[in-house]
Design an enzyme around this catalytic site. Structure first.
Site, PDB file in Angstrom:
ATOM      1  N   LYS A  35       0.824  -1.231   0.000  1.00  0.00           N
ATOM      2  CA  LYS A  35       0.000   0.000   0.000  1.00  0.00           C
ATOM      3  C   LYS A  35       0.846   1.264   0.000  1.00  0.00           C
ATOM      4  O   LYS A  35       0.623   2.167  -0.785  1.00  0.00           O
ATOM      5  CB  LYS A  35      -0.864   0.068   1.267  1.00  0.00           C
ATOM      6  N   THR A  36       1.794   1.333   0.930  1.00  0.00           N
ATOM      7  CA  THR A  36       2.575   2.572   1.080  1.00  0.00           C
ATOM      8  C   THR A  36       3.385   2.850  -0.179  1.00  0.00           C
ATOM      9  O   THR A  36       3.396   3.964  -0.705  1.00  0.00           O
ATOM     10  CB  THR A  36       3.498   2.484   2.300  1.00  0.00           C
ATOM     11  N   GLU A  64      -3.620   6.244   1.218  1.00  0.00           N
ATOM     12  CA  GLU A  64      -3.368   4.853   1.582  1.00  0.00           C
ATOM     13  C   GLU A  64      -4.520   4.405   2.479  1.00  0.00           C
ATOM     14  O   GLU A  64      -4.840   5.077   3.460  1.00  0.00           O
ATOM     15  CB  GLU A  64      -2.038   4.743   2.330  1.00  0.00           C
TER      16      GLU A  64
END
Length: 457
Positions: free
Chosen positions: A117-118, A161
């Site tokens: 995600k990041t 995010e």
């Protein structure tokens, strides 16, 4: 939260990575910001410099005059500031609810998935910036290029995010979303893999009817979600035959990679990355699929991705001492660790891969004992620190020592100083040392660098 202009917002636990980002955006929106945090950090001094009032203790009087209170999930209901807000009927929002308000009026893109995600949020932000947009963003890690994890941009996009770890990502209701993969993690919250699948299905159901879901055709969980019937457009990416955005001719190099990019059956360009690992090729593919779906030009998207240098604590080179490279990585799930150590093996060349690993949470350690042992044994040598609790109560009998016992190359050394010393003595020129885990193991990287410097001086 544009509607909050001129109001006062108080953040309980303002120093956390997600909270500090929201505070930064609120300050940009002309909102008066105060907050409390017991830990001192560079993040807090940066917020003070931007105009926030920060208290080092949690006390009811800190909340006086606040119009809204935002709290992080780590804050207990007995917190004096929470109690005061409840007594005075001050509106209380979770971080996710507050972020959802900040995204109103933008073309919001939520990036979700168990892993990646990041990095994917960071890559997408950099790719959109290269298209001439000034996107707003709120990202868990710290973007290397900008040094900030959140920003209120002047452009139409907002990249967020979306963390599934507590199910709160159903608050966002984005225009569009990326789901990189779906697998069992956060076992303290999701007791079974089915609960995770359900959470992501609920998340997908919040995407705007006119928007789209970008999903990974190479990942079983993500593919199952993407191929269900939805009221919005779905766009697939990956190496799989028939993916809308397909990558082939993938070449993985020690510190980067390249691939041919095919969009709806037509070759549109070449992806060249300066971050290692097959997983990052897929993360980049998600960004290209999203960018093209939004109507952005492929050449600018590829140029942006080529400039991407990585998100903080994601295979981040911290130091090089006498031919020994020290890398820091946030990997804390067996799948992430396996991917990181594959990349490290390519990066090390003829050298060895030496790891200091700090497990994150008792519940996760208990659930994945065998998987941790297997993935960590991809390294030549692993020093295991004790489990980082992350606000959990210890589970009796669960220790990092259990992982070490199942490993061929595992050594349990809970003392930070002794673990660092062991690494300093063990390393030889050409080796790669990795401080691995989501806790505070990264604090050892500078200590090891200094020790190596002295040893070889």
């Amino acid at each position: 939260m544009h509607s909050q202009h001129g109001k006062k917002i108080h953040f309980i636990g303002i120093g956390g990575s997600g909270m500090s980002g929201l505070a930064r955006i609120a300050l940009s929106d002309g909102i008066t910001v105060s907050g409390s945090d017991s830990k001192d950090s560079t993040v807090l001094s940066a917020l003070v410099a931007l105009g926030a009032t920060v208290y080092s203790q949690h006390a009811a009087e800190n909340v006086v005059g606040a119009d809204v209170v935002i709290y992080s999930t780590a804050i207990s209901s007995t917190n004096p500031e929470m109690s005061y807000a409840v007594e005075r009927s001050i509106p209380i929002l979770t971080r996710a609810q507050a972020l959802a308000q900040l995204m109103v009026g933008t073309k919001s893109i939520a990036v979700a998935g168990t892993h990646g995600k990041t990095t994917t949020s960071s890559m997408l932000t950099v790719a959109l910036q290269a298209c001439g947009s000034d996107p707003s963003f709120a990202i868990g890690g710290t973007l290397m290029a900008s040094g900030a994890n959140a920003h209120r941009g002047t452009g139409q996009y907002f990249v967020a995010e979306a963390d599934e770890s507590d199910g709160s990502f159903i608050e966002y209701k984005p225009l569009s979303a990326i789901v990189t993969n779906i697998e069992h993690d956060h076992v303290d919250f999701f007791h079974t893999p089915q609960e995770v699948t359900t959470a992501f299905a609920n998340f997908a159901a919040t995407i705007s009817p006119g928007g789209f879901l970008v999903y990974c055709a190479d990942d079983e969980g993500s593919r199952k979600l993407g191929t269900q019937s939805h009221p919005f457009t779905t766009v697939s990416y990956g190496e799989a035959e028939g993916a809308d955005l397909r990558l082939d001719q993938i070449s993985l190099l020690p510190m980067g990679s390249s691939a041919r990019v095919i969009w709806h059956g037509r070759t549109v360009g070449t992806l060249e990355l300066q971050v290692p690992g097959h997983h990052n090729v897929l993360n980049a593919a998600a960004c290209i699929a999203m960018g093209l779906s939004l109507g952005e030009p492929i050449h600018q998207l590829l140029a942006g991705l080529h400039s991407f240098r990585g998100a903080g604590r994601r295979f981040e080179l911290k130091a090089t001492e006498h031919g020994i490279r020290i890398i820091d990585d946030y990997g804390h799930h067996p799948t992430e660790i396996s991917v990181t150590l594959d990349a490290a093996r390519r990066y090390a060349g003829d050298g060895r891969v030496l790891v200091i690993f700090q497990p994150h949470r008792y519940s996760r350690t208990q659930a994945f004992l065998n998987e941790f042992a297997t993935s960590l044994d991809k390294a030549d040598d692993v020093t295991l620190l004790e489990i980082y609790a992350a606000s959990e109560k210890p589970i009796p009998g669960i220790s990092a020592e259990l992982i070490a016992e199942k490993m061929q190359h595992g050594h349990f050394i809970p003392n930070f100083a002794l673990a660092a010393e062991r690494m300093i003595e063990l390393a030889k020129p050409g080796d790669v040392i990795i401080t691995l885990g989501a806790g505070d193991v990264n604090s050892l990287a500078p200590i090891i660098a200094e020790g190596l410097n002295k040893r070889f001086a």
